[in-house]
Design an enzyme around this catalytic site. Structure first.
Site, PDB file in Angstrom:
ATOM      1  N   HIS A  52     -11.573  -0.350 -19.852  1.00 15.44           N
ATOM      2  CA  HIS A  52     -12.853  -1.057 -19.945  1.00 15.44           C
ATOM      3  C   HIS A  52     -12.874  -2.278 -19.028  1.00 15.44           C
ATOM      4  CE1 HIS A  52     -10.218  -3.290 -22.688  1.00 15.44           C
ATOM      5  NE2 HIS A  52     -10.992  -4.346 -22.423  1.00 15.44           N
ATOM      6  N   ASP A  54     -14.236  -6.368 -18.812  1.00 15.34           N
ATOM      7  CA  ASP A  54     -14.711  -7.519 -19.575  1.00 15.34           C
ATOM      8  C   ASP A  54     -15.835  -8.185 -18.789  1.00 15.34           C
ATOM      9  OD1 ASP A  54     -12.790  -7.151 -21.494  1.00 15.34           O
ATOM     10  OD2 ASP A  54     -11.560  -8.868 -20.911  1.00 15.34           O
ATOM     11  N   HIS A  58     -17.941 -12.050 -22.736  1.00 15.98           N
ATOM     12  CA  HIS A  58     -16.901 -11.748 -23.720  1.00 15.98           C
ATOM     13  C   HIS A  58     -16.178 -13.013 -24.161  1.00 15.98           C
ATOM     14  CE1 HIS A  58     -13.754  -9.701 -25.833  1.00 15.98           C
ATOM     15  NE2 HIS A  58     -12.842  -9.840 -24.896  1.00 15.98           N
ATOM     16  N   HIS A 159      -7.913 -15.272 -18.816  1.00 16.10           N
ATOM     17  CA  HIS A 159      -9.318 -14.855 -18.734  1.00 16.10           C
ATOM     18  C   HIS A 159     -10.160 -15.961 -18.084  1.00 16.10           C
ATOM     19  CE1 HIS A 159      -8.503 -11.611 -21.693  1.00 16.10           C
ATOM     20  NE2 HIS A 159      -9.650 -11.089 -21.292  1.00 16.10           N
TER      21      HIS A 159
END
Length: 212
Positions: A52, A54, A58, A159
């Site tokens: 997947h 992000d 998110h 992230h």
């Protein structure tokens, strides 16, 4: 004719998922015997199960959602880098690779590809890779792990570092069967309005040396 290499996790009812998150489930809502004409299936899943992407939304409530992302990031030339020799991936580790003509990087880590097992521990991606990758012109980072941060992280430092440096995230790839080198990548997210992530069918097409 290009022979595409599938690097996606198969979506199965017994695949691993983030602890506490919604597992993947597929079933037939109606069978051909019942409808007289067709089988009709349904599925339920977290958007972060299996292979997947992000979206910034998110981990940032003011970030872009999947439908707002530029699809160009998920199609084009990519370099698969084998970093399976280390449990800590830093800018110094990445420095050894040839970064000519690389805007998408996929990391083959030491974590074995096993879609039915959710790892308690994963190789560590140091946030210092983000400014390094930006300097090299990279806009997409893919990993063969469920996340670019440790499973128990609440701050999601990597992230956020990638986000701050304009680098998009692709997770849970299957790269154990892929050799280091250059490939054409297709990993398109679904057009899910307002979504924080999306499953993708990620594939690689080998590139000949003269085409790099």
């Amino acid at each position: 004719m290009t022979k595409w290499i599938d690097i996606s996790q198969p979506l199965t009812n017994d695949m691993a998922h983030w602890p506490g998150d919604t597992p993947f489930s597929f079933s037939l809502t109606y069978t051909k015997e019942k409808t007289g004409s067709v089988n009709i299936g349904q599925m339920t899943t977290s958007l972060h199960t299996g292979t997947h992407i992000d979206a910034p939304f998110h981990y940032d409530s003011s970030g872009r959602t999947v439908d707002q992302l530029d699809l160009d990031h998920y199609i084009g030339k990519a370099f698969v880098a084998d970093v399976s020799h280390t449990e800590k991936i830093t800018a110094a580790v990445l420095q050894k690779f040839n970064w000519d003509n690389v805007t998408r990087i996929l990391l083959r880590t030491a974590l074995p590809n096993n879609p039915k097992y959710f790892p308690e521990k994963m190789p560590f991606l140091d946030p210092d890779i983000a400014p390094f990758l930006k300097e090299k012109g990279v806009t997409l980072l893919g990993v063969d792990m469920p996340s670019v941060d440790p499973p128990d992280s609440k701050t999601l430092n990597t992230h956020h570092a990638l986000y701050e440096h304009g680098i998009h995230i692709l997770e849970n790839l299957m790269l154990d069967h892929v050799k280091e080198g250059y490939y054409d990548l297709i990993a398109l997210p679904l057009a899910i309005t307002g979504a924080d992530g999306s499953p993708v069918r990620a594939v690689l097409g080998p590139i000949l040396e003269g085409e790099i």
